[in-house]
Design a protein around this motif. Structure first.
Motif, short mmCIF file in Angstrom:
data_model
loop_
_atom_site.label_atom_id
_atom_site.label_comp_id
_atom_site.label_asym_id
_atom_site.label_seq_id
_atom_site.Cartn_x
_atom_site.Cartn_y
_atom_site.Cartn_z
N THR A 61 36.03 45.91 38.73
CA THR A 61 35.59 46.10 40.11
C THR A 61 36.47 47.15 40.77
OG1 THR A 61 34.98 44.96 42.16
CG2 THR A 61 37.03 44.29 41.11
N ALA A 62 36.00 47.76 41.84
CA ALA A 62 36.74 48.82 42.52
C ALA A 62 37.73 48.24 43.51
CB ALA A 62 35.76 49.75 43.24
N GLY A 63 38.85 48.94 43.68
CA GLY A 63 39.85 48.52 44.65
C GLY A 63 40.79 49.65 44.99
N ASP A 64 41.58 49.45 46.03
CA ASP A 64 42.52 50.48 46.48
C ASP A 64 43.74 50.58 45.58
OD1 ASP A 64 40.89 51.05 48.65
OD2 ASP A 64 41.90 49.61 49.96
N GLU A 65 44.00 49.53 44.80
CA GLU A 65 45.14 49.51 43.89
C GLU A 65 44.72 48.87 42.58
OE1 GLU A 65 49.70 47.68 43.64
OE2 GLU A 65 48.31 46.97 45.17
N SER A 66 45.00 49.54 41.48
CA SER A 66 44.66 48.96 40.18
C SER A 66 45.56 47.76 39.91
CB SER A 66 44.84 50.00 39.07
OG SER A 66 43.85 51.00 39.15
N ARG A 67 44.95 46.68 39.46
CA ARG A 67 45.71 45.46 39.18
C ARG A 67 44.84 44.52 38.34
NH1 ARG A 67 43.95 41.39 42.71
NH2 ARG A 67 42.58 42.16 44.36
N VAL A 68 45.48 43.50 37.81
CA VAL A 68 44.76 42.43 37.12
C VAL A 68 44.65 41.26 38.09
CG1 VAL A 68 44.84 40.78 35.22
CG2 VAL A 68 45.51 43.14 34.84
N GLU A 69 43.42 40.87 38.42
CA GLU A 69 43.25 39.76 39.35
C GLU A 69 43.60 38.43 38.69
OE1 GLU A 69 39.42 38.20 40.88
OE2 GLU A 69 40.19 39.00 42.78
N HIS A 70 43.17 38.23 37.45
CA HIS A 70 43.56 37.03 36.73
C HIS A 70 43.30 37.18 35.24
CE1 HIS A 70 39.25 36.11 37.69
NE2 HIS A 70 39.26 35.65 36.45
N ILE A 71 44.00 36.36 34.48
CA ILE A 71 43.80 36.23 33.03
C ILE A 71 43.27 34.82 32.81
CG2 ILE A 71 44.93 36.20 30.77
CD1 ILE A 71 47.11 38.03 32.08
N ALA A 72 42.14 34.69 32.10
CA ALA A 72 41.46 33.40 32.01
C ALA A 72 41.42 32.87 30.58
CB ALA A 72 40.03 33.53 32.53
N PHE A 73 41.58 31.55 30.48
CA PHE A 73 41.50 30.85 29.20
C PHE A 73 40.46 29.74 29.33
CE2 PHE A 73 45.61 32.81 29.13
CZ PHE A 73 45.83 33.16 27.81
N ARG A 74 39.74 29.49 28.23
CA ARG A 74 38.75 28.42 28.21
C ARG A 74 39.36 27.14 27.65
NH1 ARG A 74 32.86 27.91 25.09
NH2 ARG A 74 32.00 26.44 26.58
N THR A 75 39.07 26.02 28.26
CA THR A 75 39.57 24.73 27.77
C THR A 75 38.66 24.20 26.67
OG1 THR A 75 38.33 23.44 29.41
CG2 THR A 75 40.55 24.19 30.04
N LYS A 76 39.12 23.16 25.98
CA LYS A 76 38.34 22.60 24.87
C LYS A 76 37.22 21.69 25.35
CE LYS A 76 41.22 22.90 20.78
NZ LYS A 76 41.78 22.18 19.62
N ARG A 77 37.41 21.05 26.49
CA ARG A 77 36.42 20.10 27.00
C ARG A 77 36.23 20.31 28.49
NH1 ARG A 77 39.75 17.72 23.23
NH2 ARG A 77 41.36 17.69 24.83
N PRO A 78 35.05 19.97 29.03
CA PRO A 78 34.83 20.16 30.47
C PRO A 78 35.86 19.45 31.33
CG PRO A 78 32.76 19.63 29.35
CD PRO A 78 33.85 19.44 28.34
#
Length: 329
Positions: A61-78
């Motif tokens: 997505t576009a923004g005024d400053e390049s950055r990582v908003e988040h790093i995501a991991f999937r869990t094994k169960r809901p």
């Protein structure tokens, strides 16, 4: 609290990137790297490789400053998402609950920060969006046609995060709070761990952690990585990047992970991408972490090929992966 089963993380999911030049980033990741766009929703472009099944492994997505908003991991169960939220809150970690649909294709999730300020997300529900007919693979066990365009990596592989603080702040959190296992590591002269490669899967690492006083802040991302099937794919990538006028590091081979690598910078966001192949799997339940000394660093980092430590301007950039958490995308 008593749980019948402790919550677990299944795998690395995706990285959300904000780019100061979205047009260049989209051109780079779609046309040069060859990722496929699942969809665009409210200015966010959701991408994945031809062998990725989930809705996205990278968002731009576009923004005024390049950055990582988040790093995501999937869990094994809901239910693990909620269990992790409770365990983190008990450890006095601030947790934000994100409603389903805030991130396209994704169900409810939680976001929190590592002790160094890196923004992490945990989720379970994620659409496995089928490809449209023009891009759909005939093989039922993959999503898109392979080699349709660009470098065409198979799947998302790992992330490498950086800090100018003690790496053990991150390593201990990943092991004790999230269930990661250390696979390989650098031991410092004082006995502490300086860098580490950790995973929750048989991959040699789903995440790597590195510490250096030269890193810009306590919460940086060093690189994201996509996997190619073999070393020849890395050589082909080098040809494609050269034709497009890019400078890059590699091809080479790491001692740690035994992977064939090539590093390139996205001209839009400045994020570093590693193209990664070969490596090895860890199938032993009693795996002993492999220890490397700082004296062995040159051999461990670059087994052969172009040195990846200080040899080029491509070695230096990191991109902010922390700051204020927000559920807005």
């Amino acid at each position: 609290m008593e749980y019948r089963v402790l919550p677990e993380i299944a795998k690395l999911g995706h990285v959300a990137v904000v780019s100061t030049d979205l047009e260049k980033s989209l051109w780079f990741f779609k046309e040069v790297v060859g990722l496929e766009e699942t969809e665009e929703v409210d200015g966010v472009h959701y991408l994945r490789a031809w062998g990725d099944f989930e809705h996205h492994t990278l968002s731009l997505t576009a923004g005024d400053e390049s950055r990582v908003e988040h790093i995501a991991f999937r869990t094994k169960r809901p239910e693990d998402v909620g269990y992790f939220a409770e365990l983190l809150e008990e450890a006095e970690v601030k947790v934000e609950k994100v409603p389903a649909g805030v991130e396209a294709g994704q169900g409810e999730s939680i976001r929190f920060q590592l002790p160094t300020g890196h923004n992490f997300e945990l989720y379970f529900e994620m659409d496995q969006t089928p490809a449209d007919p023009s891009r759909k693979a005939r093989l039922k066990n993959q999503t898109y046609k392979a080699w349709r365009k660009g470098i065409s990596p198979r799947r998302f592989d790992h992330v490498n995060i950086a800090t100018n603080e003690d790496a053990n702040l991150i390593i201990d959190f990943l092991v004790e709070k999230l269930g990661f296992k250390v696979r390989e590591y650098f031991k410092l002269p004082n006995g502490a761990t300086g860098s580490a490669w950790l995973s929750v899967t048989p991959l040699v690492h789903d995440i790597a952690v590195m510490s250096s006083p030269d890193v810009k802040s306590s919460h940086e991302l060093h690189h994201i990585s996509y996997f190619t099937d073999n070393a020849q794919d890395i050589l082909r990538a080098a040809d494609i990047l050269t034709e497009e006028g890019f400078k890059f590091i590699g091809p080479g081979k790491h001692g740690i992970t035994q992977a064939i690598y090539l590093y390139i910078i996205d001209p839009g966001s400045g994020i570093r991408l590693e193209l990664f192949s070969n490596s090895y799997l860890i199938l032993e339940p009693d795996w002993k972490p492999v220890e490397w000394s700082i004296e062995e660093a040159e051999f461990a980092v670059t087994y052969w090929g172009e040195q990846t430590g200080g040899a080029s301007e491509l070695d230096k950039p990191t991109i902010n992966a922390g700051g204020e958490m927000s559920i807005k995308i």
